[in-house]
Design a protein around this motif. Structure first.
Motif, PDB file in Angstrom:
ATOM      1  N   ILE A  55      49.827  43.234  25.048  1.00 10.41           N
ATOM      2  CA  ILE A  55      49.178  44.006  23.726  1.00 10.41           C
ATOM      3  C   ILE A  55      50.344  45.631  24.842  1.00 10.41           C
ATOM      4  CG2 ILE A  55      47.587  45.376  22.937  1.00 10.41           C
ATOM      5  CD1 ILE A  55      45.288  43.773  23.507  1.00 10.41           C
ATOM      6  N   ILE A  56      50.775  46.653  23.185  1.00  6.68           N
ATOM      7  CA  ILE A  56      51.477  47.258  23.343  1.00  6.68           C
ATOM      8  C   ILE A  56      50.473  48.624  22.548  1.00  6.68           C
ATOM      9  CG2 ILE A  56      53.282  48.651  22.891  1.00  6.68           C
ATOM     10  CD1 ILE A  56      55.823  45.948  23.030  1.00  6.68           C
ATOM     11  N   LEU A  57      50.035  49.864  23.583  1.00  8.20           N
ATOM     12  CA  LEU A  57      48.960  50.602  22.975  1.00  8.20           C
ATOM     13  C   LEU A  57      49.400  52.026  23.039  1.00  8.20           C
ATOM     14  CD1 LEU A  57      45.898  50.676  22.040  1.00  8.20           C
ATOM     15  CD2 LEU A  57      45.173  50.904  24.759  1.00  8.20           C
ATOM     16  N   HIS A  77      35.655  39.275  27.944  1.00  6.35           N
ATOM     17  CA  HIS A  77      36.054  38.640  28.421  1.00  6.35           C
ATOM     18  C   HIS A  77      37.203  37.846  28.625  1.00  6.35           C
ATOM     19  CE1 HIS A  77      34.869  35.693  31.933  1.00  6.35           C
ATOM     20  NE2 HIS A  77      35.462  35.189  31.257  1.00  6.35           N
ATOM     21  N   ALA A  78      36.812  37.709  27.513  1.00  8.20           N
ATOM     22  CA  ALA A  78      38.815  36.660  26.692  1.00  8.20           C
ATOM     23  C   ALA A  78      39.692  38.052  26.860  1.00  8.20           C
ATOM     24  CB  ALA A  78      38.787  35.737  26.260  1.00  8.20           C
ATOM     25  N   GLN A  79      39.623  38.993  27.165  1.00  6.18           N
ATOM     26  CA  GLN A  79      40.620  39.776  27.380  1.00  6.18           C
ATOM     27  C   GLN A  79      40.523  40.469  28.715  1.00  6.18           C
ATOM     28  OE1 GLN A  79      43.138  39.736  24.598  1.00  6.18           O
ATOM     29  NE2 GLN A  79      42.065  38.680  23.608  1.00  6.18           N
ATOM     30  N   ARG A  80      39.777  40.763  29.833  1.00  5.08           N
ATOM     31  CA  ARG A  80      40.112  41.236  30.799  1.00  5.08           C
ATOM     32  C   ARG A  80      41.462  41.113  31.875  1.00  5.08           C
ATOM     33  NH1 ARG A  80      34.040  39.244  32.837  1.00  5.08           N
ATOM     34  NH2 ARG A  80      33.152  41.023  31.387  1.00  5.08           N
ATOM     35  N   THR A  81      42.468  39.993  31.165  1.00  7.79           N
ATOM     36  CA  THR A  81      43.657  39.945  31.876  1.00  7.79           C
ATOM     37  C   THR A  81      44.455  40.066  31.296  1.00  7.79           C
ATOM     38  OG1 THR A  81      43.636  37.183  32.075  1.00  7.79           O
ATOM     39  CG2 THR A  81      42.658  38.641  34.600  1.00  7.79           C
ATOM     40  N   THR A  82      44.681  40.194  29.909  1.00  5.70           N
ATOM     41  CA  THR A  82      45.298  39.939  29.289  1.00  5.70           C
ATOM     42  C   THR A  82      46.480  41.793  29.387  1.00  5.70           C
ATOM     43  OG1 THR A  82      44.368  39.964  27.242  1.00  5.70           O
ATOM     44  CG2 THR A  82      46.236  40.641  26.384  1.00  5.70           C
ATOM     45  N   PRO A  83      47.915  41.336  29.230  1.00  9.07           N
ATOM     46  CA  PRO A  83      48.693  42.426  29.784  1.00  9.07           C
ATOM     47  C   PRO A  83      48.507  43.762  28.846  1.00  9.07           C
ATOM     48  CG  PRO A  83      49.628  40.852  30.207  1.00  9.07           C
ATOM     49  CD  PRO A  83      48.646  40.144  29.018  1.00  9.07           C
ATOM     50  N   VAL A  84      48.429  45.144  28.816  1.00  2.87           N
ATOM     51  CA  VAL A  84      48.224  46.006  28.039  1.00  2.87           C
ATOM     52  C   VAL A  84      49.459  47.094  28.823  1.00  2.87           C
ATOM     53  CG1 VAL A  84      47.488  47.607  27.482  1.00  2.87           C
ATOM     54  CG2 VAL A  84      46.379  45.986  27.319  1.00  2.87           C
ATOM     55  N   ILE A  97      42.656  59.949  33.743  1.00  2.13           N
ATOM     56  CA  ILE A  97      43.343  59.160  33.147  1.00  2.13           C
ATOM     57  C   ILE A  97      44.565  58.126  33.906  1.00  2.13           C
ATOM     58  CG2 ILE A  97      44.167  59.042  30.757  1.00  2.13           C
ATOM     59  CD1 ILE A  97      42.893  61.950  29.545  1.00  2.13           C
ATOM     60  N   SER A  98      45.287  58.995  34.244  1.00  2.00           N
ATOM     61  CA  SER A  98      45.631  58.095  34.434  1.00  2.00           C
ATOM     62  C   SER A  98      46.012  56.993  35.579  1.00  2.00           C
ATOM     63  CB  SER A  98      47.408  58.406  35.451  1.00  2.00           C
ATOM     64  OG  SER A  98      47.867  59.430  34.816  1.00  2.00           O
ATOM     65  N   THR A  99      44.528  57.258  36.774  1.00  2.00           N
ATOM     66  CA  THR A  99      43.869  56.386  37.426  1.00  2.00           C
ATOM     67  C   THR A  99      42.778  55.585  36.981  1.00  2.00           C
ATOM     68  OG1 THR A  99      43.330  58.199  38.991  1.00  2.00           O
ATOM     69  CG2 THR A  99      42.047  56.029  39.452  1.00  2.00           C
ATOM     70  N   GLU A 100      42.355  56.079  36.146  1.00  2.14           N
ATOM     71  CA  GLU A 100      42.151  54.290  35.090  1.00  2.14           C
ATOM     72  C   GLU A 100      42.261  54.055  34.173  1.00  2.14           C
ATOM     73  OE1 GLU A 100      37.584  54.425  32.159  1.00  2.14           O
ATOM     74  OE2 GLU A 100      38.882  56.482  32.252  1.00  2.14           O
ATOM     75  N   LEU A 101      43.999  54.104  33.964  1.00  6.30           N
ATOM     76  CA  LEU A 101      44.196  53.343  32.976  1.00  6.30           C
ATOM     77  C   LEU A 101      44.802  52.213  34.078  1.00  6.30           C
ATOM     78  CD1 LEU A 101      46.560  55.465  31.140  1.00  6.30           C
ATOM     79  CD2 LEU A 101      45.146  53.861  30.295  1.00  6.30           C
ATOM     80  N   ARG A 102      45.066  52.759  35.294  1.00  9.48           N
ATOM     81  CA  ARG A 102      45.640  51.656  36.508  1.00  9.48           C
ATOM     82  C   ARG A 102      44.673  50.696  36.584  1.00  9.48           C
ATOM     83  NH1 ARG A 102      47.800  56.462  38.176  1.00  9.48           N
ATOM     84  NH2 ARG A 102      46.687  56.675  39.743  1.00  9.48           N
ATOM     85  N   GLU A 103      43.700  50.873  37.032  1.00 13.19           N
ATOM     86  CA  GLU A 103      42.464  50.861  36.665  1.00 13.19           C
ATOM     87  C   GLU A 103      41.857  49.619  36.303  1.00 13.19           C
ATOM     88  OE1 GLU A 103      39.093  53.518  38.280  1.00 13.19           O
ATOM     89  OE2 GLU A 103      40.101  54.246  40.170  1.00 13.19           O
ATOM     90  N   LEU A 104      42.614  49.624  34.840  1.00 15.57           N
ATOM     91  CA  LEU A 104      41.623  48.719  33.742  1.00 15.57           C
ATOM     92  C   LEU A 104      43.516  47.938  33.176  1.00 15.57           C
ATOM     93  CD1 LEU A 104      40.379  50.839  31.798  1.00 15.57           C
ATOM     94  CD2 LEU A 104      39.213  49.285  32.607  1.00 15.57           C
ATOM     95  N   GLY A 105      43.933  47.683  34.609  1.00 15.94           N
ATOM     96  CA  GLY A 105      45.033  46.714  34.137  1.00 15.94           C
ATOM     97  C   GLY A 105      46.532  47.413  33.670  1.00 15.94           C
ATOM     98  N   ALA A 106      45.993  48.742  33.261  1.00 15.18           N
ATOM     99  CA  ALA A 106      47.957  48.866  31.884  1.00 15.18           C
ATOM    100  C   ALA A 106      48.151  50.021  32.834  1.00 15.18           C
ATOM    101  CB  ALA A 106      46.944  50.041  31.137  1.00 15.18           C
ATOM    102  N   GLU A 107      50.109  48.926  32.485  1.00 16.01           N
ATOM    103  CA  GLU A 107      51.518  49.826  32.410  1.00 16.01           C
ATOM    104  C   GLU A 107      51.661  51.281  31.990  1.00 16.01           C
ATOM    105  OE1 GLU A 107      55.679  48.440  32.729  1.00 16.01           O
ATOM    106  OE2 GLU A 107      54.449  46.713  32.922  1.00 16.01           O
TER     107      GLU A 107
END
Length: 140
Positions: A55-57, A77-84, A97-107
């Motif tokens: 996903i590009i967001l 559950h099905a989207q916990r590891t989808t690359p974003v 915000i930057s920290t939370e984005l990283r913690e949620l696995g987003a680039e």
């Protein structure tokens, strides 16, 4: 008889229709199957229906922003590891915000992006999701 691998699915969520059109055109030309949404609600619905490989967001959207989208996506559950990848023109993000984005696995990526950068971003996201077994584009 050998079958061709399925095209990688990329979901693009941005509130600017002209941006979603350009991203769709570029990524489709590289062999990706692309779906687009112009708001977080539609994006979440499409994510649930189509189970994208990446996903590009956009970060800054009205009503529900990219961070809100990502929180809700990760709750599924099905989207916990989808690359974003979160894309923004806001170079002065608050540390929280930057920290939370990283913690949620987003680039995190910043606009403007060259077309080559966009294609590279999609490839990198899909490489992170190597377990999909899908082709990652015609030139990969």
């Amino acid at each position: 008889m050998m079958t061709m691998p399925e095209k990688a699915r990329v979901l693009v969520v941005d509130d600017e229709p002209q941006i979603t059109r350009v991203l769709r055109t570029v990524l489709t030309s590289q062999g990706y199957q692309v779906r687009t949404a112009i708001n977080a609600e539609n994006g979440l619905r499409l994510a649930e229906e189509s189970r994208p490989d990446a996903i590009i967001l956009d970060l800054r959207m009205p009503l529900v922003d990219g961070l809100g989208f990502l929180r809700r996506l990760r709750a599924q559950h099905a989207q916990r590891t989808t690359p974003v990848a979160i894309v923004t023109g806001d170079y002065f993000l608050e540390d929280e915000i930057s920290t939370e984005l990283r913690e949620l696995g987003a680039e995190l990526r910043f606009k403007p992006m060259w077309l080559e950068d966009l294609v590279g971003l999609a490839r990198n996201l899909l490489d992170r999701d190597g377990a999909t077994g899908r082709a990652t584009g015609a030139t990969h």
